[in-house]
Design a protein around this motif. Sequence first.
Motif, short mmCIF file in Angstrom:
data_model
loop_
_atom_site.label_atom_id
_atom_site.label_comp_id
_atom_site.label_asym_id
_atom_site.label_seq_id
_atom_site.Cartn_x
_atom_site.Cartn_y
_atom_site.Cartn_z
N ALA B 196 0.82 -1.21 0.00
CA ALA B 196 0.00 0.00 0.00
C ALA B 196 0.85 1.26 0.00
O ALA B 196 0.33 2.37 -0.08
N SER B 197 2.17 1.10 0.07
CA SER B 197 3.06 2.26 0.12
C SER B 197 3.23 2.85 -1.28
O SER B 197 2.84 2.23 -2.27
N PRO B 198 3.84 4.03 -1.38
CA PRO B 198 4.14 4.58 -2.70
C PRO B 198 4.94 3.58 -3.54
O PRO B 198 4.68 3.41 -4.72
N PHE B 199 5.86 2.89 -2.90
CA PHE B 199 6.67 1.88 -3.58
C PHE B 199 5.80 0.78 -4.18
O PHE B 199 5.98 0.38 -5.33
N MET B 201 2.71 1.02 -5.02
CA MET B 201 1.96 1.62 -6.13
C MET B 201 2.83 1.68 -7.38
O MET B 201 2.38 1.40 -8.49
N LEU B 202 4.08 2.07 -7.18
CA LEU B 202 5.02 2.17 -8.30
C LEU B 202 5.19 0.80 -8.95
O LEU B 202 5.22 0.67 -10.18
N ARG B 204 3.00 -1.64 -9.00
CA ARG B 204 1.79 -1.94 -9.76
C ARG B 204 1.82 -1.24 -11.11
O ARG B 204 1.40 -1.79 -12.13
N GLY B 205 2.32 -0.01 -11.10
CA GLY B 205 2.44 0.73 -12.35
C GLY B 205 3.41 0.07 -13.30
O GLY B 205 3.15 -0.07 -14.49
N ILE B 213 5.83 4.39 -16.70
CA ILE B 213 6.54 4.70 -15.46
C ILE B 213 7.82 5.48 -15.77
O ILE B 213 8.15 6.46 -15.10
N ALA B 218 10.62 7.79 -13.47
CA ALA B 218 11.09 6.82 -12.47
C ALA B 218 11.85 5.70 -13.16
O ALA B 218 11.43 5.20 -14.20
N PHE B 219 12.98 5.32 -12.57
CA PHE B 219 13.72 4.18 -13.08
C PHE B 219 13.03 2.89 -12.67
O PHE B 219 12.55 2.78 -11.54
N LYS B 226 14.54 -3.87 -5.68
CA LYS B 226 14.16 -3.71 -4.27
C LYS B 226 13.08 -4.73 -3.90
O LYS B 226 13.13 -5.35 -2.83
N ILE B 230 13.06 -7.71 -1.01
CA ILE B 230 11.99 -7.92 -0.02
C ILE B 230 11.42 -9.33 -0.17
O ILE B 230 11.24 -10.06 0.82
N GLY B 333 -13.46 2.40 -2.42
CA GLY B 333 -12.79 3.68 -2.62
C GLY B 333 -13.10 4.29 -3.97
O GLY B 333 -13.12 5.50 -4.12
#
Lengths: 254, 337
Positions: B196-199, B201-202, B204-205, B213, B218-219, B226, B230, B333
């Motif tokens: 759910a973090s910006p990461f 989301m990135l 998913r993009g 992207i 963004a690279f 990363k 994880i 949402g």
Amino acid sequence: MSDLFRVEGLSKSFGGLAVSRNIDLAMAAGDRLALIGPNGAGKTTFVNLVTGQIRPSAGRVLLNGEDVTGLGAVRRVRRGLVRTFQVTRLFSDMTPEEHVTLTVLQREGKASRILGRFRGSAEVAGEVETLLRTLGLLDVARRKVGEIAYGQQRLLEIAIALALKPKVLLLDEPAAGVPSSETPRIEQALEHLPSSLAVLMIEHDMDLVFRFARRVVVLAAGEIIFEGLPSQVAANEKVREAYLGNYAHARRVA
Amino acid sequence: MQAIAKSRQAATVSGGNTHLLRDGLGLLLIIAAGAAGYWLFPDNLALLTRVIAVALLVLSIDLIVGYCGVATLGQATLYGAGAYAAGMACLRGVTEPMTLIVIGAAAGAMAGLVMGTIMLRAHGLAQLVLSIAIVQLAHEAANKASAYTGGSDGLAGFSPSPLFGTFEFDLWGRTAYLFGLALLVLVFILLKFVVASPFGMLCRGIKEDPVRIRSMGAFVFPVLLKMFIISGAVAGMGGALAAISTQVVGLDSVSFELSANSLVMLVLGGLGSLYGALIGTVIFMGFEHFVSAINPFHWMTMVGALLIAVVLVAPGGLSGLIDRALPGMRDKGGQRP
């Protein structure tokens, strides 16, 4: 004259086929330039060359006097050279709000944070809301992109580009595929682009071109055959031959 | 105008609440299912602990496949790295179970870094083939380095010390199971935050359109790498849990078969939701256990038939089916009141 954006001798060949030939172009801040030409003239190739999606065979791209030819697409975006796409490239299961939030976070270098909530900062949320309101997308901000009208998707493309705070914006047919009932919204959005922004627009809709552009560049077979005022373009013999002839013909048929 | 702004704000808040409610409920369900397993199958706790270990592996695949769109058939490399690291550490005197989990996570993360660096050079089919090559190489390396890994006999003869110095890893596997369940719940919560973090989301993009992207500035490579790290940490914890609970580490923990099976579990459960990974693991391994007891020759056929049915009827996996059956539980949402 110090140009914000300058292209010198840009050429690209695929094998023996030259798709861009020795293109020279300059834009200053606040410029509104339309790039037109018949299908296959190399307009999108030009955008791809300028933004670094493909590498040129020869020539340079300068942004603010800095040679960015050797830089990849991402670094050019980070320096303020931003584009939109002819066919929308959006994430179908994300909302417009999420698109713009992600873009703003990325611009601020916060997009790859693992800790921290996506909608964490009120500052970002405020900026996102302002942008979406400017483009009239607030009503659909929380709908999935796959569910909103195509014209709104085109506007979202512009919103994403603006969220990057660009210096030079390349719009690849912003009104392509949009039903005529929705074009006024796009046109209005284009009119309200930040005045300091240098904008290059590729567009087939000549009415839109004439209203938007202060300068028109005509590309045919990868070469610039005309550069001048919109009022002069129709009178140019070469242009008539390459492009407007077809266009006028098409109009008559319609 | 202000009224609109207010109602919008209300919508935002209720949207966020639905989300929290949904995840809270999901978490409760996981704990309830885990507790039910503990009371209902007291003689099968070793199997259930293995289910949890594999569930961690399947979760780790979901991070890469479901959230980033990178296909892999070699994820057991990372699981095996964690298992062997924990086993070797335990043999050398590091017997504290929490420490062993951390060691497993670190080894898995390191393996993830290496594997990601190699795999992310390629795309599509080549990437998939690379992942298979990597797991086969890791398998062969574990086989050949028998001085460290025990080769085909595996690592054995190590025993972790009691949890918190009091709870022994008993013969019935109670401690191991509850330890595993707590670990799974903790990892699940952490991963919910990650995705759910910006990461997240990135990622998913990137899964949907890496070109878009990049044109957002963004690279792609570092973001995916990363996620590989994880994912490696999660898989490594699964491996370490298996090592602690069974006190054996075999070559099967770093096999192509385990990698492929766990990908099947993920597809069965549904990609990209984390819940799917858990559902798929439980169903697959439950099938494996019960159906193979009834019909030891054809249970794989039945799993195959189930998989085909799921792919045809519910392309979103079983978790997608549940989403459809319970529309009230879906994230609202996106809808305006």
